[in-house]
Design an enzyme around this catalytic site. Sequence first.
Site, PDB file in Angstrom:
ATOM      1  N   HIS A  74      38.438  29.452  37.650  1.00  0.00           N
ATOM      2  CA  HIS A  74      39.229  30.118  38.653  1.00  0.00           C
ATOM      3  C   HIS A  74      38.872  30.382  40.014  1.00  0.00           C
ATOM      4  CE1 HIS A  74      42.967  30.783  35.691  1.00  0.00           C
ATOM      5  NE2 HIS A  74      42.252  30.189  35.109  1.00  0.00           N
ATOM      6  N   GLU A  76      38.835  32.818  42.140  1.00  0.00           N
ATOM      7  CA  GLU A  76      38.234  34.115  42.363  1.00  0.00           C
ATOM      8  C   GLU A  76      36.871  34.240  41.595  1.00  0.00           C
ATOM      9  OE1 GLU A  76      42.443  34.953  41.312  1.00  0.00           O
ATOM     10  OE2 GLU A  76      41.221  33.230  41.148  1.00  0.00           O
ATOM     11  N   CYS A 197      41.765  36.999  35.660  1.00  0.00           N
ATOM     12  CA  CYS A 197      41.132  37.264  36.784  1.00  0.00           C
ATOM     13  C   CYS A 197      41.344  38.691  37.114  1.00  0.00           C
ATOM     14  CB  CYS A 197      41.687  36.397  37.845  1.00  0.00           C
ATOM     15  SG  CYS A 197      40.895  34.776  37.903  1.00  0.00           S
TER      16      CYS A 197
END
Length: 381
Positions: A74, A76, A197
């Site tokens: 992902h 982030e 996240c």
Amino acid sequence: QDFADSVYQMVAQKFQELTDNFTSMHARHKTLAGIVMTKGLDIRQAQVIVLSSGTKCINGEYINDQGLVVNDCHAEIVARRAFVHFLYSQLELHLSKRREDWERSIFVRLKEGGYRLRENILFHLYVSTSPCGDARLHSPYEITTDLNSSKHIVRKYRGHLRTKIESGEGTIPVRCHSAAQTWDGVLLGEQLITMSCTDKIARWNILGLQGALLSSFIEPLYLHSIIVGSLHHTGHLSRVMSHRTEDVGQLPASYRRNQLLLSGVSHAGARQPGKSPGFSVNWIVGSADLEVLNATTGKRSCGGPSRLCKHMFFTRWAKLHGKLSTRAPSHGEMPSVYSEAKLVAQTYQSVKQQLFKAFQKAGLGTWVKKPPEQDQFLLTV
């Protein structure tokens, strides 16, 4: 708002440069993230230090016991790993005999051992959509009128720790039973579980972004702000980021409950329609080009390991160990196993346990760890 918009524009512009004006096939993305470094809040001296894209996690069959894969692609999370790579490079400047190298580093050496960030250096995370997990989940509900149908479901799981779905999108609340995943279970086809996240960012707000290994050299580093492109509701975002960790209790010196500044952008770029690409890219200041990872295998498209994998970080850590000043007095030999090297930073480990207990006590679920075998690899130089 102007500051947030400037950060967004800098990240978008850098991405444009790196993808030949968005013409490269690797310009395709569902989520883009970047970290910008500033001195104070002076945007004129701002610098994009890392960029990343991606929305997928590794498939369980590719789990690796040599630290050669990136589990979570992902955007982030990749941005944070790229940031850790940047921190290693900044510490490596202190190995130089040349004074101007130390002066270029963002770190200054402390008399009592270890390193601290120079005064007034701030880090800002831009992410093009609200982080997956609780932050993304509940933002739309705050604005709808007909809440009655979904209200009780939402309430029950509000703030709950959530996990990503292997090779899929979206998140589900943590199931309450066992918090341990097993290696053989995953290889036999059990879903590999990765925390969302939102939950990982909440964790960075207590533990810092540097991770366990670097904590033996540097004080914790926190984000100053998060700037979100679309799908965000800043009121809910701040609740998720800070309120869930209110009961974490007293923290040891240099750790804190980091209070982030949160902001949207005035004109977010349009979301790209269609399916998410299966790759993730990362760029770090000082490197010429983008690294492209296959998010399903966690390796580079050519099959080699990423510069952001655990093994690479462990190798760099080992080179610094014994040459750089450390925060804790070193006891005996340098650990040769990755999981043991992570335990060197004892304070970091105890704060982590404190955080997990606080989540449980607040009834938000149990943090799910990866199978321990994954971190039991030796340093091979």
